[in-house]
Motif scaffolding. Structure first.
Motif, mmCIF file in Angstrom:
data_model
loop_
_atom_site.group_PDB
_atom_site.id
_atom_site.type_symbol
_atom_site.label_atom_id
_atom_site.label_comp_id
_atom_site.label_asym_id
_atom_site.label_seq_id
_atom_site.Cartn_x
_atom_site.Cartn_y
_atom_site.Cartn_z
ATOM 1 N N MET A 186 100.762 -38.854 -14.508
ATOM 2 C CA MET A 186 100.644 -39.905 -15.519
ATOM 3 C C MET A 186 100.424 -41.235 -14.821
ATOM 4 O O MET A 186 100.731 -41.387 -13.636
ATOM 5 C CB MET A 186 101.898 -39.941 -16.403
ATOM 6 N N ASP A 187 99.862 -42.205 -15.558
ATOM 7 C CA ASP A 187 99.618 -43.501 -14.942
ATOM 8 C C ASP A 187 100.880 -44.360 -15.000
ATOM 9 O O ASP A 187 101.926 -43.930 -15.497
ATOM 10 C CB ASP A 187 98.408 -44.203 -15.569
ATOM 11 N N ALA A 196 95.294 -33.365 -14.542
ATOM 12 C CA ALA A 196 96.026 -33.570 -13.289
ATOM 13 C C ALA A 196 97.222 -32.624 -13.208
ATOM 14 O O ALA A 196 97.523 -32.078 -12.134
ATOM 15 C CB ALA A 196 96.488 -35.021 -13.192
ATOM 16 N N LEU A 197 97.909 -32.412 -14.328
ATOM 17 C CA LEU A 197 99.040 -31.494 -14.325
ATOM 18 C C LEU A 197 98.564 -30.055 -14.166
ATOM 19 O O LEU A 197 99.187 -29.258 -13.446
ATOM 20 C CB LEU A 197 99.846 -31.659 -15.621
ATOM 21 N N ALA A 198 97.444 -29.719 -14.809
ATOM 22 C CA ALA A 198 96.886 -28.365 -14.687
ATOM 23 C C ALA A 198 96.502 -28.068 -13.235
ATOM 24 O O ALA A 198 96.723 -26.950 -12.740
ATOM 25 C CB ALA A 198 95.673 -28.213 -15.600
ATOM 26 N N ALA A 199 95.949 -29.066 -12.537
ATOM 27 C CA ALA A 199 95.561 -28.870 -11.139
ATOM 28 C C ALA A 199 96.777 -28.573 -10.273
ATOM 29 O O ALA A 199 96.733 -27.711 -9.373
ATOM 30 C CB ALA A 199 94.831 -30.105 -10.627
ATOM 31 N N GLN A 200 97.879 -29.274 -10.534
ATOM 32 C CA GLN A 200 99.100 -29.001 -9.780
ATOM 33 C C GLN A 200 99.628 -27.598 -10.072
ATOM 34 O O GLN A 200 100.123 -26.902 -9.174
ATOM 35 C CB GLN A 200 100.177 -30.027 -10.128
ATOM 36 N N MET A 201 99.545 -27.176 -11.315
ATOM 37 C CA MET A 201 100.007 -25.831 -11.673
ATOM 38 C C MET A 201 99.192 -24.776 -10.941
ATOM 39 O O MET A 201 99.742 -23.802 -10.408
ATOM 40 C CB MET A 201 99.901 -25.628 -13.190
#
Length: 349
Positions: A186-187, A196-201
């Protein structure tokens, strides 16, 4: 005739089996009310019928129609929480109030959920949310004291309600239990980024669902990876939720990404949900509208916004509040494994 788990609650033999837990419930109820009175809480009785049942995406209400003397029907709802009424009373000048009464939530029935259940909700004006956290922990210990149970047990998990409490932020819990840097998704103003959260998952080896909205992914990680680790051995206070997951909580000073929201877990069971209360009407309206837009997207419905509640926020003092699932607390204090075991008369299926 011998009673079984499928016998109606009123069958004499089944009632005899359930009665010890129900008597314990009555003792915990009486002790809770005494505890509140000793601390100068005024126990109030909010009306269940409301123009708005609440404006959170995943809360579902029971609707009805109120027909006045003119014969016209007005859409009304059974409240999912007495929160709006109680905050209006804070605006009116009350300082320390509590409610121990039934609330209703649709689409919810399981070992821990019942469409009609009892909620203990209380507020302290001019107090930080650490005050209601301490209150909640004291009430959890009180329930254990009343029944004399040493440890809470639920589905193979165990928790000592008297042990030193664990307190951990949501961001710390996501990193510790899922390897996810939640705040990096989040900014600086708290606006979340689902991709961005999906990429971390994906980097952590988790399956990413088709719905990549940040809120959906957050909930999936919380339920699958984080919550199973909470309240094991000792009570856990999960603190400082992302602001976008705390519709009625004020932001933490100095970090707009997170808000003064907490939840309390014991033996894997969520017992309480509380806030440092938001009193900014403009920000509250914005959050309600965003929640209802997401509800419309996911469920094809939305609930009206309580304009009277938003107007009252201009008069409401700084406050903290919490909602505690009374039936769940009784379950843990009696060793029950289903909520119906501690309800005098469960809703028929």
């Amino acid at each position: 005739m011998t009673a079984s788990a499928t016998s109606p609650f009123w069958h004499p033999e089944r009632h005899a089996d359930r009665r010890p837990a129900l008597l314990a419930r009555a003792r915990i109820d009486a002790a809770t009310r005494h505890w509140l009175a000793e601390r100068d809480f005024l126990v109030i009785d909010p009306p269940a019928l409301q123009r708005s049942p609440g404006n959170e995406t995943h809360l579902h209400a029971f609707g009805t129609s109120m027909i006045g003397n003119d014969g016209r029907g007005q859409d009304m709802y059974l409240h999912t929480s007495p929160e709006f009424t109680m905050k209006k009373l804070l605006a009116a000048g009350e300082k320390c109030i509590a409610s121990l009464q039934h609330v209703w939530r649709n689409r919810e029935r399981s070992a821990l959920h019942h469409p009609e259940f009892t909620m203990l909700e209380f507020y302290r004006a001019d107090e930080p949310y650490e005050a209601v956290i301490a209150d909640s922990l004291a009430l959890i210990r009180l329930a254990a004291e009343i029944t004399g149970i040493e440890n809470f047990h639920f589905r193979g998990r165990e928790c000592d309600p008297r042990a030193e409490t664990e307190r951990i932020s949501v961001a710390e819990a996501f990193m510790a239990h899922a390897g996810i840097d939640l705040l990096a998704s989040m900014d600086d103003n708290g606006v979340p980024d689902g991709e961005a959260l999906a990429a971390q998952m994906q980097a952590a080896g988790m399956a990413v669902p088709e719905d990549r909205s940040w809120s959906y992914l957050f909930t999936q990680i919380l339920v699958d990876r984080v919550e199973p680790q909470l309240g094991n051995g000792r009570v856990t206070v999960l603190d400082r939720y992302p602001a976008c997951e705390a519709a009625l909580a004020r932001r933490v000073p100095g970090d707009r990404r997170v808000a003064e929201r907490f939840e309390i877990y014991a033996a894997g069971v969520e017992l309480a949900n509380g806030f440092g209360e938001l009193t900014d009407a403009a920000e509250q309206r914005q959050r309600f509208e965003a929640e209802m837009a997401e509800k419309q997207r996911l469920y094809g419905e939305r609930y009206p916004i309580d304009e009277d509640f938003l107007a009252a926020l201009a008069f409401m003092p700084e406050a903290s509040g919490v909602a505690l699932g009374f039936d769940r607390l009784v379950m843990l204090a009696t060793g029950a494994q289903r909520i119906e075991a501690v309800l005098w008369a469960p809703v028929a299926e």
